[in-house]
Write an enzyme that holds these catalytic residues in place. Structure first.
Site, mmCIF file in Angstrom:
data_model
loop_
_atom_site.group_PDB
_atom_site.id
_atom_site.type_symbol
_atom_site.label_atom_id
_atom_site.label_comp_id
_atom_site.label_asym_id
_atom_site.label_seq_id
_atom_site.Cartn_x
_atom_site.Cartn_y
_atom_site.Cartn_z
ATOM 1 N N CYS A 86 0.803 -1.217 0.000
ATOM 2 C CA CYS A 86 0.000 0.000 0.000
ATOM 3 C C CYS A 86 0.840 1.273 0.000
ATOM 4 O O CYS A 86 0.295 2.375 -0.031
ATOM 5 C CB CYS A 86 -0.960 -0.014 1.187
ATOM 6 S SG CYS A 86 -2.049 -1.453 1.163
ATOM 7 N N CYS A 203 -13.340 -0.736 9.239
ATOM 8 C CA CYS A 203 -12.434 -1.262 8.213
ATOM 9 C C CYS A 203 -12.598 -0.453 6.930
ATOM 10 O O CYS A 203 -13.722 -0.242 6.460
ATOM 11 C CB CYS A 203 -12.736 -2.729 7.926
ATOM 12 S SG CYS A 203 -12.823 -3.777 9.404
ATOM 13 N N HIS A 336 -9.812 2.780 -0.830
ATOM 14 C CA HIS A 336 -8.445 2.275 -0.758
ATOM 15 C C HIS A 336 -8.083 1.430 -1.980
ATOM 16 O O HIS A 336 -8.027 0.207 -1.910
ATOM 17 C CB HIS A 336 -8.301 1.447 0.531
ATOM 18 C CG HIS A 336 -6.920 0.963 0.805
ATOM 19 N ND1 HIS A 336 -5.783 1.601 0.394
ATOM 20 C CD2 HIS A 336 -6.497 -0.158 1.477
ATOM 21 C CE1 HIS A 336 -4.720 0.925 0.795
ATOM 22 N NE2 HIS A 336 -5.126 -0.149 1.450
#
Length: 386
Positions: A86, A203, A336
């Site tokens: 990431c 999350c 994300h």
């Protein structure tokens, strides 16, 4: 070899981003080429001005950057594909920065793009025996550290829920964010349990998307207006003793690390830039799970261990607070797309420094910090200034 002080100044010439979400029938190169074209337009440059390119992605596969470039034009430039979990996007930017700072090239492009699947991230950053034990389920890994953090600091699930509420509220002000609707504390707390004590809305959601940044020497700038300087960009891997050891017994070891990889990456960035956490006007913190925003803020030096939950409750991290954090919604609200996430953070810092963030603009921004984490593990810190 030149020292840091001998390297030439590197500036952000232009940035671009796509709207993040799930797009059937589209691939990473569709998002990547869109972000590239937007960055070129923002920089008032043409594709022929780009001398090299670095492309960050986790799951795009072979020649991912080449596929993005092919949609824009084939000019023979060197293209390097970067997989660093990431932190792939910020790693691509760091490499682009180094090429310009070392005077190898004058104008270099960094791109991050990702096409994600629905459901949990299929992490491969573990040994086969670890995969069989379920180590690759990220919410479960974070849940273990969250329990320890709660025990050590007194933080509660409500504290973590406030991170979601804040970031989803900020995302409403960001037209490129995946989520455009705020949530209440009750909604977060009542969402289904994923890995105790983490609920679904603790999350971050995955997304498809891309972000890009063009860096260059100051004399190659074409865009008129406020120039953004890369004051520091660092990347650190794990410190011996902090990984694969249960957090609650690390302190009893005879070789506990004096600082972890987040602290180390921040320390290096502060030393290189000459600035400290007290100088930052806006912060992008890595909130892949809401507790991580809090303990990362602490590890980055913005407050002491265990203080972040109280500061969050007091509004210190709000857009109009003393230390605005994740003004664009963060991973929790923006989404994300793993390879693009870190460059998306940098995109937001650039907008804030230019005064172009619209309704989420923080007043008087002169310097900002973006922090990302990735499996490996690694930690990346980028400091930008006007």
């Amino acid at each position: 070899m030149k020292s840091i002080n001998e390297m030439r100044e590197v500036v952000i010439a232009g940035v671009g981003i796509t709207k993040w979400g799930f797009y059937e029938g589209m691939e990473w190169y569709d998002f990547g080429s869109e972000a590239i074209l937007k960055a070129l337009e923002d920089a008032e440059m043409e594709w022929k001005d780009i001398q090299a390119m670095f492309h960050g992605s986790c799951y795009a596969g072979l020649g991912s950057g080449h596929q993005c470039a092919k949609e824009v034009g084939l000019t023979g430039i060197p293209i390097v594909n970067v997989e660093n979990a990431c932190s792939s996007g910020s790693s691509a930017l760091r490499l682009a920065y180094q090429e310009v700072a070392a005077e190898i090239y004058d104008v270099v492009l960094a791109v991050g793009s990702e096409k994600t699947q629905r459901g949990a991230i299929p992490s491969k950053a573990f040994r086969p025996w670890e995969l069989k034990l379920g180590f690759n389920l990220q919410p479960a890994n974070y849940a273990n550290d969250t329990v320890v953090y709660m025990k050590e600091t007194g933080a509660t699930a409500e504290d973590f829920s406030r991170v979601t509420v804040k970031n989803r509220k900020n995302a409403v002000l960001n037209p490129n964010a995946r989520f455009q609707k705020p949530v209440t504390l009750e909604e977060v707390m009542n969402s289904r349990m994923i890995a105790k004590p983490l609920h679904l809305l603790h999350c971050c959601p995955l997304a498809d998307g891309s972000a890009a940044a063009i860096v260059c020497s100051r004399d190659k700038l074409k865009r008129k207006g406020k120039a953004i300087t890369v004051a520091a960009t660092t990347l650190c891997s794990a410190v011996y003793g902090e990984q694969y050891i249960p957090a609650d017994i690390r302190k009893s070891l005879k070789f506990p690390p004096e600082q972890g990889l987040v602290e180390l990456s921040a320390k290096q960035a502060y030393e290189i830039s000459g600035y400290g956490p007290e100088h930052m006007d806006v912060v992008q913190a890595y909130d892949t799970m809401t507790p991580s925003e809090l303990w990362d803020i602490e590890a980055l030096g913005f407050c002491k261990r265990g203080e972040a939950p109280r500061l969050l409750r007091e509004g210190v991290f709000d857009i109009n607070g003393r230390i605005p954090v994740n003004t664009d919604g963060g991973l929790m609200g923006r989404g994300h797309p793993m390879g693009a996430t870190a460059l998306g953070q940098i995109y937001e810092i650039v907008l804030q420094l230019r005064g172009e963030a619209g309704p989420r603009q923080v007043e008087g921004v002169k310097i900002g910090l973006a922090h990302s984490m990735g499996a490996g593990p690694n930690s990346s810190v980028t400091i930008l200034k006007t």
